[in-house]
Design a protein around this motif. Structure first.
Motif, PDB file in Angstrom:
ATOM      1  N   ILE A   3       0.833  -1.199   0.000  1.00 33.66           N
ATOM      2  CA  ILE A   3       0.000   0.000   0.000  1.00 33.66           C
ATOM      3  C   ILE A   3       0.870   1.252   0.000  1.00 33.66           C
ATOM      4  O   ILE A   3       0.577   2.236  -0.695  1.00 33.66           O
ATOM      5  N   ALA A   4       1.972   1.206   0.740  1.00 35.47           N
ATOM      6  CA  ALA A   4       2.857   2.365   0.828  1.00 35.47           C
ATOM      7  C   ALA A   4       3.506   2.696  -0.513  1.00 35.47           C
ATOM      8  O   ALA A   4       3.865   3.846  -0.780  1.00 35.47           O
ATOM      9  N   LYS A   5       3.643   1.689  -1.374  1.00 34.91           N
ATOM     10  CA  LYS A   5       4.310   1.898  -2.657  1.00 34.91           C
ATOM     11  C   LYS A   5       3.358   2.312  -3.783  1.00 34.91           C
ATOM     12  O   LYS A   5       3.797   2.881  -4.776  1.00 34.91           O
ATOM     13  N   ILE A   6       2.072   2.013  -3.643  1.00 36.24           N
ATOM     14  CA  ILE A   6       1.136   2.191  -4.750  1.00 36.24           C
ATOM     15  C   ILE A   6       1.102   3.613  -5.314  1.00 36.24           C
ATOM     16  O   ILE A   6       1.191   3.802  -6.532  1.00 36.24           O
ATOM     17  N   PRO A   7       0.974   4.660  -4.481  1.00 35.84           N
ATOM     18  CA  PRO A   7       0.904   6.013  -5.056  1.00 35.84           C
ATOM     19  C   PRO A   7       2.112   6.366  -5.917  1.00 35.84           C
ATOM     20  O   PRO A   7       1.971   7.029  -6.950  1.00 35.84           O
ATOM     21  N   ASP A   8       3.310   5.934  -5.519  1.00 32.09           N
ATOM     22  CA  ASP A   8       4.509   6.230  -6.298  1.00 32.09           C
ATOM     23  C   ASP A   8       4.576   5.415  -7.575  1.00 32.09           C
ATOM     24  O   ASP A   8       5.103   5.866  -8.591  1.00 32.09           O
ATOM     25  N   LEU A   9       4.026   4.218  -7.523  1.00 31.34           N
ATOM     26  CA  LEU A   9       4.071   3.344  -8.697  1.00 31.34           C
ATOM     27  C   LEU A   9       3.110   3.798  -9.787  1.00 31.34           C
ATOM     28  O   LEU A   9       3.397   3.690 -10.970  1.00 31.34           O
ATOM     29  N   LEU A  10       1.964   4.288  -9.364  1.00 34.27           N
ATOM     30  CA  LEU A  10       0.924   4.661 -10.325  1.00 34.27           C
ATOM     31  C   LEU A  10       0.892   6.174 -10.501  1.00 34.27           C
ATOM     32  O   LEU A  10      -0.036   6.842 -10.083  1.00 34.27           O
ATOM     33  N   GLN A  11       1.949   6.688 -11.102  1.00 32.77           N
ATOM     34  CA  GLN A  11       2.027   8.133 -11.301  1.00 32.77           C
ATOM     35  C   GLN A  11       0.964   8.574 -12.294  1.00 32.77           C
ATOM     36  O   GLN A  11       0.618   7.855 -13.229  1.00 32.77           O
ATOM     37  N   LYS A  12       0.487   9.803 -12.129  1.00 35.27           N
ATOM     38  CA  LYS A  12      -0.569  10.290 -13.013  1.00 35.27           C
ATOM     39  C   LYS A  12      -0.066  10.376 -14.452  1.00 35.27           C
ATOM     40  O   LYS A  12       1.076  10.722 -14.714  1.00 35.27           O
ATOM     41  N   LYS A  13      -0.923  10.043 -15.367  1.00 33.88           N
ATOM     42  CA  LYS A  13      -0.585  10.100 -16.785  1.00 33.88           C
ATOM     43  C   LYS A  13      -1.239  11.318 -17.438  1.00 33.88           C
ATOM     44  O   LYS A  13      -0.618  12.044 -18.169  1.00 33.88           O
ATOM     45  N   VAL A  14      -2.501  11.510 -17.164  1.00 35.33           N
ATOM     46  CA  VAL A  14      -3.230  12.660 -17.708  1.00 35.33           C
ATOM     47  C   VAL A  14      -4.219  13.125 -16.647  1.00 35.33           C
ATOM     48  O   VAL A  14      -4.705  12.345 -15.842  1.00 35.33           O
ATOM     49  N   SER A  15      -4.490  14.415 -16.665  1.00 38.99           N
ATOM     50  CA  SER A  15      -5.501  14.924 -15.745  1.00 38.99           C
ATOM     51  C   SER A  15      -6.866  14.481 -16.239  1.00 38.99           C
ATOM     52  O   SER A  15      -7.058  14.224 -17.433  1.00 38.99           O
ATOM     53  N   LEU A  16      -7.805  14.373 -15.328  1.00 38.14           N
ATOM     54  CA  LEU A  16      -9.108  13.830 -15.697  1.00 38.14           C
ATOM     55  C   LEU A  16     -10.224  14.770 -15.291  1.00 38.14           C
ATOM     56  O   LEU A  16     -10.236  15.283 -14.176  1.00 38.14           O
ATOM     57  N   ASP A  17     -11.136  14.962 -16.206  1.00 38.25           N
ATOM     58  CA  ASP A  17     -12.345  15.722 -15.911  1.00 38.25           C
ATOM     59  C   ASP A  17     -13.439  14.705 -15.579  1.00 38.25           C
ATOM     60  O   ASP A  17     -14.030  14.104 -16.473  1.00 38.25           O
ATOM     61  N   TYR A  18     -13.663  14.517 -14.268  1.00 36.34           N
ATOM     62  CA  TYR A  18     -14.643  13.510 -13.858  1.00 36.34           C
ATOM     63  C   TYR A  18     -16.045  13.824 -14.370  1.00 36.34           C
ATOM     64  O   TYR A  18     -16.852  12.914 -14.570  1.00 36.34           O
ATOM     65  N   SER A  19     -16.322  15.085 -14.570  1.00 35.23           N
ATOM     66  CA  SER A  19     -17.677  15.450 -15.043  1.00 35.23           C
ATOM     67  C   SER A  19     -17.949  14.864 -16.425  1.00 35.23           C
ATOM     68  O   SER A  19     -19.104  14.620 -16.791  1.00 35.23           O
ATOM     69  N   ALA A  20     -16.888  14.618 -17.190  1.00 39.84           N
ATOM     70  CA  ALA A  20     -17.065  14.018 -18.517  1.00 39.84           C
ATOM     71  C   ALA A  20     -17.602  12.594 -18.403  1.00 39.84           C
ATOM     72  O   ALA A  20     -18.205  12.071 -19.340  1.00 39.84           O
ATOM     73  N   TYR A  21     -17.390  11.987 -17.239  1.00 37.96           N
ATOM     74  CA  TYR A  21     -17.901  10.643 -16.976  1.00 37.96           C
ATOM     75  C   TYR A  21     -19.185  10.686 -16.139  1.00 37.96           C
ATOM     76  O   TYR A  21     -19.669   9.647 -15.701  1.00 37.96           O
ATOM     77  N   GLU A  22     -19.679  11.898 -15.915  1.00 36.50           N
ATOM     78  CA  GLU A  22     -20.869  12.118 -15.076  1.00 36.50           C
ATOM     79  C   GLU A  22     -20.652  11.596 -13.652  1.00 36.50           C
ATOM     80  O   GLU A  22     -21.564  11.081 -13.012  1.00 36.50           O
ATOM     81  N   ILE A  23     -19.410  11.756 -13.175  1.00 37.95           N
ATOM     82  CA  ILE A  23     -19.055  11.394 -11.800  1.00 37.95           C
ATOM     83  C   ILE A  23     -19.211  12.631 -10.930  1.00 37.95           C
ATOM     84  O   ILE A  23     -18.526  13.637 -11.142  1.00 37.95           O
ATOM     85  N   ASN A  24     -20.116  12.579  -9.946  1.00 38.69           N
ATOM     86  CA  ASN A  24     -20.335  13.753  -9.101  1.00 38.69           C
ATOM     87  C   ASN A  24     -19.337  13.796  -7.937  1.00 38.69           C
ATOM     88  O   ASN A  24     -18.514  12.898  -7.775  1.00 38.69           O
ATOM     89  N   GLU A  25     -19.420  14.850  -7.121  1.00 34.57           N
ATOM     90  CA  GLU A  25     -18.439  15.042  -6.041  1.00 34.57           C
ATOM     91  C   GLU A  25     -18.493  13.910  -5.012  1.00 34.57           C
ATOM     92  O   GLU A  25     -17.457  13.468  -4.509  1.00 34.57           O
ATOM     93  N   ARG A  26     -19.687  13.452  -4.698  1.00 34.74           N
ATOM     94  CA  ARG A  26     -19.813  12.365  -3.726  1.00 34.74           C
ATOM     95  C   ARG A  26     -19.153  11.099  -4.251  1.00 34.74           C
ATOM     96  O   ARG A  26     -18.450  10.396  -3.523  1.00 34.74           O
ATOM     97  N   GLU A  27     -19.361  10.803  -5.518  1.00 34.77           N
ATOM     98  CA  GLU A  27     -18.742   9.623  -6.130  1.00 34.77           C
ATOM     99  C   GLU A  27     -17.219   9.776  -6.203  1.00 34.77           C
ATOM    100  O   GLU A  27     -16.480   8.803  -6.004  1.00 34.77           O
TER     101      GLU A  27
END
Length: 206
Positions: free
Chosen positions: A128-152
């Motif tokens: 778990i301690a390693k996961i954030p470093d291993l999965l570096q961001k590739k592209v920024s994401l607009d969650y609204s494009a997926y109709e993902i609201n703030e609660r989700e």
């Protein structure tokens, strides 16, 4: 709880069998020694959880997991390894394995099996301690494009942090059933299969 154990070291398999079957509700249906046998045994026994080593001759645990999950997307696979290998962790996450533990952490194996059987995803503390470093961001994401609201989005963050449905429900003052419904909607909107893939998705687009 029906378990199939696959490890190329028969002594390890027998030790795990002995440790686990002390518990009345645990039944070791079969033991295998390589990935091809894992695929065959999964088809034959349809275990509640497949407990499998990664490094094995012929077909390794990751290759076997890929083949099993292609045929049985609902399969619960808990991977064991002696090595904290970054490449293995990434592949296990992306495949949709339900857990990844260090083999030497015997005390965690039974609780992890129970958690995976109940629908949770389990990773050892070191992983778990390693996961954030291993999965570096590739592209920024607009969650609204997926109709993902703030609660989700908040639920996605908590899933990525390893919280269970029960823990998320407590934080949001909701029932576990409502959280499960939210998770189903998230999976559908993002075209993902399970909680592990949600965590991978989050860290790749954080």
């Amino acid at each position: 709880m029906k378990i199939v154990i696959v490890d190329d070291d028969r002594l390890v398999s027998e030790a795990l069998k002995t440790i686990l079957e002390v518990n009345a509700d645990v039944h070791i249906a079969a033991i295998g020694t390589d990935g091809r046998e894992a695929v065959s045994l999964y088809r034959q026994y349809r275990p509640d959880v497949l407990l499998m080593d990664i490094r094995m001759k012929d077909m390794n645990g990751l290759e076997a997991s890929a083949e099993i999950l292609k045929e049985f997307p609902e399969a619960n696979i808990l991977l064991l390894t002696t090595f904290l290998d970054d490449e293995y962790i990434i592949k296990a996450l992306k495949l949709g394995a339900k857990g990844y533990l260090l083999k030497q952490d015997y005390a965690s194996i039974l609780p992890a099996l129970r958690a995976v059987d109940s629908g949770q995803t389990v990773f050892g503390h070191e992983i778990i301690a390693k996961i954030p470093d291993l999965l570096q961001k590739k592209v920024s994401l607009d969650y609204s494009a997926y109709e993902i609201n703030e609660r989700e989005q908040q639920i996605i963050r908590w899933i990525a942090e390893g919280l269970s449905n029960k823990e998320i429900a407590a934080k949001m003052f909701l029932s576990e059933g409502t959280v499960r419904n939210y998770l189903s909607q998230i999976l559908d909107k993002l075209n993902l299969r399970d909680r592990t893939q949600v965590a991978v998705f989050y860290y790749q687009h954080k």
